[in-house]
Write a protein that holds these residues in place. Structure first.
Motif, mmCIF file in Angstrom:
data_model
loop_
_atom_site.group_PDB
_atom_site.id
_atom_site.type_symbol
_atom_site.label_atom_id
_atom_site.label_comp_id
_atom_site.label_asym_id
_atom_site.label_seq_id
_atom_site.Cartn_x
_atom_site.Cartn_y
_atom_site.Cartn_z
ATOM 1 N N SER A 559 -6.377 4.080 -8.063
ATOM 2 C CA SER A 559 -7.347 4.434 -7.028
ATOM 3 C C SER A 559 -8.251 5.531 -7.562
ATOM 4 O O SER A 559 -8.053 6.035 -8.676
ATOM 5 N N ASN A 1613 1.154 1.982 4.019
ATOM 6 C CA ASN A 1613 0.425 2.282 2.784
ATOM 7 C C ASN A 1613 -1.029 1.844 2.892
ATOM 8 O O ASN A 1613 -1.949 2.544 2.441
ATOM 9 N N ASP A 1614 -1.230 0.667 3.479
ATOM 10 C CA ASP A 1614 -2.603 0.213 3.679
ATOM 11 C C ASP A 1614 -3.358 1.169 4.604
ATOM 12 O O ASP A 1614 -4.517 1.520 4.346
ATOM 13 N N SER A 1616 -2.595 4.308 5.162
ATOM 14 C CA SER A 1616 -2.778 5.586 4.484
ATOM 15 C C SER A 1616 -3.915 5.515 3.482
ATOM 16 O O SER A 1616 -4.724 6.439 3.368
ATOM 17 N N GLU A 1617 -3.975 4.402 2.751
ATOM 18 C CA GLU A 1617 -5.059 4.244 1.784
ATOM 19 C C GLU A 1617 -6.408 4.205 2.501
ATOM 20 O O GLU A 1617 -7.381 4.817 2.057
ATOM 21 N N THR A 1620 -7.121 7.769 3.658
ATOM 22 C CA THR A 1620 -7.559 8.614 2.547
ATOM 23 C C THR A 1620 -8.958 8.247 2.102
ATOM 24 O O THR A 1620 -9.807 9.113 1.845
#
Length: 1953
Positions: A559, A1613-1614, A1616-1617, A1620
């Motif tokens: 990332s 996670n998706d 959170s990504e 972010t």
């Protein structure tokens, strides 16, 4: 003035001068001229000689002046110079008969030499100009030493030692020297080497053009010496010459010569012997003796000695010695070191030129000596030393040659080797430049240009070349982008390229190098070849990169992040993260443990990620980067570190690292050990009485080795962290937990961790004792992500026995007499906690002066209540509180008594008390009775309660009341008792007292006796002399007006009828109402004052005689009657009358002397009455007799002529005359006229208003201004299509008869309209007026958006939208190009089009920069198509204000799937778990599974694809020995794929299938498509295989649980990504908005001179003011082209000719527009296709002109009378090309082409006479003359015709003319407004971005909660995976031979084994 005689000049003042005189005096010599030598003449003798010369008699007067007609005097004669011209006149005002010629001389000022250097040398780019001035002197020395056979020696001596003289700069060389003639040529300014007599021989070509031919222009030396100082001494000795030549030039000498009128540019050259310094006698030049003494040893030389050095240069020479010597070394690097560019690397090389620099200062400072060969820090030296390889090339065109060298500076071991320039200032980077690659600012060269430029081997410092096309970074380059910033370059140009005279800048180098004629060749293997130079350069660059750069390969991009730990904010983003690198044949991956080297301290840690600055999305090579590691063990260090990759120790082994980590981990704290020093320890959850002591406690911290520790283990070079123990006692209060005690105990060598007793545990409830290990200053209970050891004890505190009590709610208690109340007691234990009362408590009550008693007591848990307590007693102060003390005693308690205070108040009402208390009360008739009443309680105290009103009822009188509610007492006063007592007898009355509604209070009675009174009761009036005249009460009498009624008397009688004689007291109380002056003496005699009857007839007057209290009175009325007639009175109905209006009825009557109307007129008097007045119409007058009033009515009076004003009306009857003044006003309103208004004809832009108000005036039919405010004026348009916004629609006229209307806005279709003003008066119309106006479309107002794009393109998911071209369309349909691109947005949302505005959730996209030559439109490029298929909508919007928007039509977009990519399931599948069972459900892998072909974004694709899906089972690893389960009946199966999908009903494994117990396998679905050969990714499904059912069931549950956990973790996670990424996006947006705001604010401060900080309020104020100014300018009347505009919205249509230009001057606009009137409405297009389109659209009715079918030479031509830039004659009339007067709205060559085609070379002049004269002279010179127009409107055709109507322009009002341009101030205001709007928008964007960022940050708490939940799920997943993995630690294979055994046999086999 007249010529007069003056005295002769003294001898010393005589100056040689010859004067030319022109004679204009009448006579034979008129017009003659002569030259008189007046060298030795004074003014007197000059005049005598002048008269003699022209034979003018002495008596003839004349005037002598100069050419400016200024009279000549003796003083002015002295100021004349040689060659002056004078004029001799007959008189002062004489006209000049012929032209004269005055010779003049001019020569350049000496500042041309002395000041030239100031303007030629300037600082630039961080470089000072002084070294380049010195370089000019070195240029001369290098040229002079060019032919030396030995060493070429040049010295620069800086002499700053004051003991030797003033500061000086000396440049000495051993060159060829100069002869006297050559020295003279040196002094000539701008005598270049090409102009010298000896001629110029160009040198031969040498490598790098090092030909020493750099003394060139003949100006540099002079400029340099006078730039450095004020004087120069040139000393030179030529080769073979025995003499030394010396020349001195100084600024001081130039000034002196100018004052003495000497030749400035003249000087002497001293020729002397070498070493002869006898002529040096100035003390400040004594250093010259030493320099001259050195001459004897030299064969030839040249010395330049500069004195008078400027103070600034003295400071720079002394303080910046290193800097300017380095710049000189840089300038002459290749002359000093030669053409061997590798000498820095150790090659054998001997320099050609030796440049020695010496700086000598005053002792004790030592002289500084520098040889330029020793300077190794100049940029060329640094470039050569840092270069790893070179690329040599040449550029040639004709004889112009450039030799070039590119040097590569590699990246070595984490740093760039590209040298930094200590003198240069790096150019600022344009952060909005889209071509800047990410990370550019951190690259080697940055934005510095590549090439430095040398001319003839010498540096030209201010010219650099950024790059050539072949060495610029290309798209898709195989060479890393950073390599293009690692090379420097140098260009060596020969003298075919031009430089400026100061040798600071090239003139034509860059232009020639980038021309098409230049040819590049490169040096390959030592040979110059003409190849593809870009290819050769790229190969060379790739070779350098691979050979010399030391780099790292980054693998597996993860990332892009923002690093807040980086100090420089602009370097914080973007940082790409990778999970692995390859470095030095080793691979380092994420999660791997490593050891660092060369760090303080040495660290062991786990790799978190690798970081590389820049934007990347795949594997990449880089020159270095960083690694983020988690310092291990984490429980000990709790830190992550980011270090350079070079710090990784590649020699460390995994075992050594793990051993070191484990060793450190055993030292961390593990648990707490607690000891109770006194008594038994408290048990967990124990119950403890209140007040029990807690402690003392002794605590130890133990590690895993059971060792007691007080600090964290050593962290190598770091200091040890101390450990402490924090003790907390928490009380669990129902309202919330409270910390009662919190202590942090530091470690003591004697006591360890010791805690004292806790005494304050007295509150009842649950408690918790917490002992926590803490570290650091913030007492953190966590370290390294782990919780430090702790100890917890829970216990409960209960209450103790009762020992005391308190009275509840006793303060300020109120007790009422006789009323019961309760006393509530609260029992307490020793700690004031509520406690239970002991049994058999008997309270004792005591109070002084009162009797107390109670009924009973109640016990309720912790309370004790004494019921129904009563108090009895007398209150001394009934209206105030009495405070008493009551003592309560509870025998048996430790504290058994409590005393509390209370207020004793009266009780409830019980009885009434009435005073006086006598039963009978006597009262005199005519007086009231008074009683006092009181309300009392049971103890006789006065009490007050609400609504206690005592009533007193007396016979025949109203009820009297007393309100006792507030005080309990009151007064009762009855009304006056007024009884009629017969014969003076008294009467008895009864009075009753009670409170209504209170039956419990007994009533009280009293008896009242009324006795007669002696008051007066009657008055009688009579006339003294008339006994029959008696006035009774209310009588009426009639009396003559103005008469007297006298002799009036009175009598008085009492209540019994007895006459009462008037006494003084009674007389004084008698009052009359007709006079205030009364005689007391007359009143005592019974007489009343005289009555004066009123003078007004028929008026009744009331008269009264009374006593003072009005109790006895008598009243009567007198009516006055009229007297004899005295005058005639005319009563007017009104004071004013309008012209033409008939006056109302006028009443005439006769009055007496008092003005009373008499009845003297009769019916015959009408014949004797007359009326007269000016302008009166007598014939219409009538007279009418009124018998009822005995008056005459006059009617028909009117005025029909004259002006408004006052008139006198005269009425006459017999001898009576009455004159009346009446005001005659204007007549009735008749019509309206325009009083004030805008200039006509009126033209208004659509959407604009009219600044000038329309003022209309009201008039009557006699044209008098009318002021009748009842008239209402209306304004309306002539057509409903024209919408008019005005201040008011209608309004009455004001006091002046005027009405003002302001038109604020006009809108509608273009055309001609009328504004109509109409009036109305009493609903009747009044004739109005109409104003003609023309409505012109506003071409700057946007009304729509036109969107063009490729409508045939398919919108593929994840692709790029086609380019959307948006055109802003004005009212007239033409494009608007001056809109702010930031105001145009593209909105995209999911769903079908709906409404007119995009939804709030729509995605907003900004427009891109327009391509070249396409600035008319706005473009949206490279916009991403959504990745999910479906219907979307696109709409474009232009924001034109805070609330105004212009939007395009909504465009539906259907996003379709991308190319087929993979095979996938249409639902989420869990991991199957199967085992070899007969039950098919336990052997089922999948059921009802549908597989579909998907694109790379998960959308269904390939609906038209047919094929087969093959299903097989394979190992999930590469173990070949692993047994694979078998499908039921076969090893594989095929499923048909139809229309892009395949359906599988059930897929099972065979019974007793082989396989490893607990092993994982993959079910592989492979697709074979018939029509598409491109392979698609297969679909894989992981499943587990087990040998027994119980295990399978458990594992199936675990697998399902794992799948759910994995799904949740992936979803988080998706999320959170996305969170972010969104946070980064919002942060970047805020930073960008803040940056733009700062830039725009600086522009505001710079351009608008605003003071920072600039607030929105300030901006809005300035914006409002400037918009108002711009609107005022725009709305100001100006000429507008009335031709309708044409546009079809296409770019290729420019418009009609009349709209393509403006003309400022009205006369020029008129005649030019008329001249091309047939072409004014022609539509001009760029292409023939566009012209055909217009032609077809208008059916051939519109004339068109395609520019691609027109040839016009755009070469500039001079006017016909100018040849070779010189005029043949000087014409009158100011000729100018007509096309040059046109002002184009855009700087466009196409506009110039249009009007050059239509106007050609047409000329405009002032008048016809000048035009014909101009044409005549041209024809005489045989020159073609074009058509000539004049500002008067005439035309002279190119054939010579003029005159007649066809050659005369009509008035401008009858023409369609060019419009007038707006003022320059308007355009400046527009720019400022745009800047203010941009800043306001930037501030708003920043606020919006800040608000969004803050809103986003508020979600961090929710994300943290979710993160904790996910961490728990991750731990749970680890446990599940461990349990799943535990079954396969020892897998048991089941071979095909065992497949036939039953499960029972297998079980028996297992048991036997």
């Amino acid at each position: 003035m007249s010529i007069s005689h003056k005295k002769c000049l003294p001898e010393e003042k005589r100056v040689q001068k010859r004067i030319c005189v022109y004679n204009y005096c009448p006579g034979e010599n008129q017009g003659a001229d002569t030259v008189i030598d007046s060298s030795y003449m004074d003014f007197k003798h000059f005049l005598l000689k002048l008269r003699s010369k022209f034979e003018i008699p002495p008596t003839t007067p004349c005037v002598l002046t100069d050419t400016d007609r200024v009279d000549l005097t003796s003083d002015k004669f002295e100021q004349l110079h040689d060659g002056s011209t004078l004029l001799l006149w007959d008189h002062a005002g004489q006209k000049l008969p012929v032209a004269t010629e005055e010779p003049i001389t001019f020569q350049p000022h000496y500042d041309t030499v002395t000041k030239s250097g100031v303007y030629e040398y300037y600082d630039s780019a961080g470089q000072k100009s002084l070294p380049y001035a010195l370089a000019e002197l070195l240029d001369n020395s290098i040229s002079a030493t060019a032919k030396n056979t030995g060493v070429r020696m040049i010295e620069i001596r800086i002499l700053l030692d004051e003991t030797l003289g003033k500061p000086a700069v000396v440049v000495i060389d051993n060159g060829c020297g100069m002869t006297a003639k050559q020295l003279n040529n040196w002094a000539v300014f701008r005598l270049s080497k090409f102009s010298k007599p000896e001629g110029y021989v160009p040198p031969e070509h040498t490598p790098l053009s090092l030909n020493s031919d750099i003394s060139y222009f003949g100006v540099g030396g002079k400029q340099a010496v006078f730039f450095i100082g004020h004087s120069v001494r040139m000393i030179s000795k030529a080769v073979g010459s025995p003499d030394v030549h010396e020349l001195v030039l100084s600024e001081e000498r130039f000034v002196q010569k100018e004052k003495n009128q000497e030749d400035i540019y003249s000087e002497v050259i001293r020729n002397r012997n070498p070493g002869d310094s006898s002529h040096v006698n100035r003390n400040e030049e004594r250093f010259l003796h030493g320099i001259i003494a050195e001459e004897a040893e030299k064969e030839s030389f040249t010395a330049v000695v500069i004195t008078g050095v400027r103070p600034k240069h003295v400071t720079d020479l002394k303080d910046d010695f290193v800097g300017w010597t380095r710049q000189l070394a840089h300038t002459y690097h290749y002359y000093i070191h030669g053409d061997d560019t590798n000498y820095m690397k150790g090659s054998d090389h001997s320099p050609e030129i030796d440049v020695q620099i010496t700086l000598r200062e005053k002792l004790p400072r030592c002289p500084r000596v520098m040889n330029l060969r020793e300077v190794d820090t100049d940029m060329q030296a640094l470039y050569i030393k840092a270069a790893a390889d070179e690329f040599v090339f040449q550029a040639e065109a004709s004889s112009a040659l450039v030799e070039g060298i590119i040097r590569y500076h590699p990246f070595l071991y984490e740093k760039e080797t590209y040298p930094e320039d200590p003198n240069s200032v790096q150019a600022p980077v344009d952060e909005e430049d889209d071509n800047i690659e990410p990370g550019f600012l951190t690259q080697a060269r940055g934005k510095r240009p590549i090439f430095e430029c040398f001319w003839n081997g010498r540096l030209i410092p201010y010219t650099t070349i950024s790059e050539f096309d072949w060495c610029a970074l290309p798209k898709g380059s195989k060479v890393p982008a950073e390599c293009y910033s690692r090379f420097s370059g140098v260009l060596f140009a020969n003298d075919k390229f031009q430089v400026t005279t100061n040798k600071l800048t090239f003139i034509d180098l860059e232009v020639k190098l980038k021309s098409k004629d230049i040819i590049f060749t490169c040096d390959v293997n030592g040979q110059t070849r003409r190849r593809n130079i870009q290819k050769e350069f790229t190969q060379w660059l790739l070779h350098c990169h691979e050979k010399y750069d030391k780099q790292v390969k980054f693998l597996t991009y993860m990332s892009t992040i923002t690093r807040t730990d980086v100090a420089v904010k602009k370097h914080q983003h973007p940082w790409a993260t990778f999970s692995a690198i390859q470095w030095d044949n080793k691979t380092f991956t994420k999660g791997q443990q490593i050891k660092t080297q060369k760090t303080m301290p040495i660290m062991h840690g786990t790799i978190v990620q690798f970081l590389l600055y820049g934007t990347y999305n795949s594997d990449v090579f880089a020159t270095g980067g960083h690694v983020e590691i988690e310092w291990e063990p984490r429980a000990l260090y709790d830190e992550t570190k980011i270090v350079p990759i070079s710090k990784i120790d590649k020699t460390a082994t995994k075992e050594a690292i793990q051993m070191s980590i484990s060793k450190d981990l055993a030292k961390v704290p593990d648990k707490l050990k607690v000891k109770w020093s006194q008594g038994d320890p408290w048990s967990q959850n124990g119950v403890i009485p209140a007040g029990t002591l807690l402690g003392p406690l002794n605590v130890e911290i133990l590690n895993q080795k059971e060792e007691s520790i007080s600090r964290m283990p050593s962290m190598r070079q770091r200091s040890k962290k101390k450990l402490s123990v924090m003790q907390s006692v928490i009380f669990h209060d129902p309202k919330g937990d409270r910390v009662l005690a919190s202590y942090v105990c530091q470690y003591s060598q004697q006591w360890g961790f010791w805690f004292k007793e806790i005494h304050n545990l007295s509150d009842l409830g649950k408690y918790t004792l917490c002992l926590n290990t803490v570290s650091g200053e913030n007492n953190s209970t966590n370290f390294g992500g782990n919780t430090l050891p702790s100890y917890t004890l829970k216990f409960t505190i209960k209450e103790g026995p009762a020992v005391s009590f308190k009275v509840v709610d006793c303060e300020d208690s109120k007790v009422y007499v006789g009323e019961p109340f309760d006393i509530v007691l609260q029992l307490k234990d020793a700690y004031d906690n509520p406690a239970k009362p002991p049994p058999d408590l008997k309270p004792v009550l005591a109070c002084s002066a009162l009797q107390l008693r109670y009924d009973s007591v109640d016990l309720s848990r912790t309370t004790f209540v004494i019921r129904a307590v009563q108090a009895f007693g007398k209150i001394q102060t009934p209206h105030q509180y009495k405070t008493s003390e009551l003592k309560v005693t509870l025998p048996g308690l430790e504290e058994d008594s409590q005393t509390f205070k209370y207020h004793l108040l009266p009780g409830k009402p019980h009885s009434l008390r009435v005073m006086p208390e006598d039963e009978v009360v006597a009262i005199e008739n005519g007086k009231p009775v008074r009683f006092s009443v009181e309300v009392c309680d049971v103890s006789g105290n006065i009490t007050a309660r609400p609504k206690h009103i005592v009533h007193c009822q007396v016979e025949s009188l109203p009820t009297a009341k007393a309100d006792c509610s507030s005080t309990g007492a009151g007064q009762i006063v009855t009304e006056t008792i007024d009884l009629k007592l017969a014969q003076g007898q008294s009467q008895h009355l009864k009075a009753t007292f009670e409170i209504p509604g209170r039956q419990d209070i007994l009533l009280v009675e009293r008896e009242i006796v009324v006795v007669p009174s002696t008051r007066l009761t009657r008055i009688e009036l009579w006339k003294q002399n008339d006994g029959n005249f008696v006035l009774r009460d209310k009588d009426e009498i009639e009396w003559p007006a103005g008469g007297l009624l006298d002799d009036l008397c009175y009598k008085l009688y009492d209540e019994a009828g007895t006459e009462v004689p008037p006494t003084a007291e009674i007389a004084s109380s008698i009052k009359v109402n007709w006079t205030g002056c009364v005689s007391l003496e007359d009143l005592m005699q019974g007489k009343l004052p005289v009555i004066e009857v009123p003078t007004q007839a028929q008026k009744e007057r009331f008269y009264q005689v009374s006593l003072q209290d009005q109790s006895v009175s008598v009243a009567f009325t007198i009516i006055a009657s009229p007297d004899e007639p005295a005058r005639l009175k005319a009563t007017m109905p009104q004071s004013a009358v309008k012209l033409g209006e008939t006056l109302g009825k006028i009443n005439l009557e006769l009055l007496d002397r008092y003005g009373n109307a008499t009845k003297a007129l009769n019916s015959t008097c009408v014949n004797d009455i007359t009326v007269e007045a000016e302008g009166l119409v007598s014939s219409s007058i009538d007279y009418l007799w009124k018998e009822s009033s005995h008056s005459v009515v006059v009617t028909g009076v009117s005025f029909q002529s004259g002006s408004p004003g006052s008139r006198e009306l005269s009425f006459t009857y017999q001898s009576f005359v009455e004159r009346i003044i009446i005001k005659v006003t204007t007549g009735l309103p008749a019509h309206l006229k325009l009083l004030e208004g805008p200039k006509q004809p009126l033209q208004v832009l659509n959407g604009h208003g009219i600044d000038t108000a329309f003022v209309v005036q009201l008039y009557d039919r006699w044209e008098n201004p009318s002021t009748d405010q009842r008239v209402v004026v209306h304004i309306k348009s002539s057509s409903d299509a024209l919408k008019v916004m005005k201040s008011v629609t209608s309004q009455p006229v004001n006091e002046l008869g005027q009405a003002s209307f302001t038109v604020k806005r006009l809108s509608g279709p273009k055309g001609n309209y009328q504004l109509q003003f109409k009036g109305s008066f009493n609903q009747n119309p009044i004739h109005g007026l109409s104003i003609d106006l023309t409505l012109i479309p506003d071409t700057s107002r946007p009304v729509g958006l036109s969107v063009m794009y490729d409508k045939n393109v398919r919108f593929i998911a994840g692709g790029i939208f086609p380019v959307f071209t948006v055109t802003v369309v004005s009212e007239e349909g033409i494009p608007i190009t001056n809109c702010n691109p930031a105001a145009i947005s593209m909105f995209l949302w999911s769903g079908a089009p709906s409404g007119t505005e995009p939804p709030a959730t729509a995605l907003r996209l900004r427009c891109n920069k327009p391509p070249a030559n396409q600035n008319n439109n706005f473009h949206f490029r490279n916009k991403d198509i959504p990745q999910e298929v479906g219907q979307y909508t696109v709409q474009f919007s232009l924001s034109t204000g805070e609330t105004t928007k212009v939007s395009s039509n909504q465009i539906p977009v259907e996003v379709v799937a991308n190319q087929p990519s993979t095979l996938g399931s249409d639902s989420q599948l869990s991991t199957p778990v199967v085992f070899h069972s007969k039950d098919i459900t336990k052997r089922t892998l999948v059921e009802n599974l549908t597989l579909r072909i998907l694109d790379s974004y998960g959308n269904q694709a390939g609906e038209d694809m047919e094929g087969t899906v093959s299903v097989i089972i394979k190992n999930c690893d590469d173990n070949p020995n692993k047994v694979i389960p078998q499908l039921d009946g076969q090893s594989s199966c095929d499923v048909t794929l139809s229309k892009g999908k395949a359906y599988i009903e059930r897929l099972v494994i065979m019974e007793d299938s082989p396989g490893e117990d607990g092993a994982c396998y993959v079910l592989l679905f492979k697709l074979d498509v018939l029509t598409d050969p491109t392979p698609l990714a297969a679909f894989e499904l992981l499943f587990r295989f087990y040998n027994d059912a119980q295990h399978q069931t458990r594992m199936s549950q675990l697998s399902s649980k794992k799948d759910k956990l994995c799904t949740d973790i992936k979803r988080y996670n998706d999320l959170s990504e996305m969170y972010t990424g969104l946070h980064k996006c919002l942060t970047d947006r805020y930073d960008e908005a803040k940056r733009k705001e700062s830039i725009l604010q600086n522009q505001l401060v710079s351009k608008l001179k605003l003071r920072p900080p600039v607030t929105i309020k300030t901006v809005n104020q300035h914006l409002s003011r400037k918009m108002s100014e711009a609107n005022q300018i725009e709305k100001m009347p100006r000429r507008v082209c009335s031709i309708p505009k044409y546009s079809d919205g296409q770019q290729d249509v420019l418009g009609k000719v009349g709209h393509l230009a403006f003309v400022q001057d009205d006369d020029a606009a008129r005649v030019i527009s008329w001249h091309i009137k047939g072409d004014m409405d022609c539509v001009v297009t760029k292409t023939r296709e566009a012209a055909n389109r217009v032609f077809s659209a208008t059916r051939g009715m519109q004339q068109v002109l395609p520019l691609d079918c027109v040839y016009v030479s755009l070469r500039h031509r001079s006017l016909p009378h100018i040849r070779h830039d010189q005029p043949l004659f000087h014409p009158a009339g100011n000729p100018v090309f007509a096309r040059d007067l046109l002002i184009y709205p855009k700087s466009n060559m196409e506009y110039n082409m249009v009007f050059k085609n239509f106007l050609g070379d047409t000329i405009l002049m002032d008048d016809l006479n000048s035009a014909t004269n101009y044409r005549q002279i041209l024809v005489q010179h045989q020159i073609h003359c074009p058509s000539i127009l004049t500002r008067q409107g005439d035309r002279v055709s190119m054939k010579g015709k003029f005159g007649g109507a066809q050659n005369k322009a009509p008035p401008i009002a009858n023409l369609q003319v060019f419009g007038a341009p707006l003022s320059n101030n308007f355009h400046i205001l527009k720019e400022e407004i745009e800047l203010l709007r941009r800043y306001s928008s930037a501030v708003q964007n920043k606020l919006d971005a800040q608000e969004e960022l803050e809103d986003h940050r508020k979600q961090s708490a929710e994300m943290n909660t979710k993160q904790r939940e996910i961490e728990e799920k991750k731990k749970e997943l680890v446990e599940v995976e461990k349990e799943l993995a535990s079954t396969s630690l020892q897998p048991k294979k089941r071979s095909l031979q065992q497949a036939g055994e039953t499960s029972g046999a297998r079980k028996r086999h297992k048991t036997a084994t």
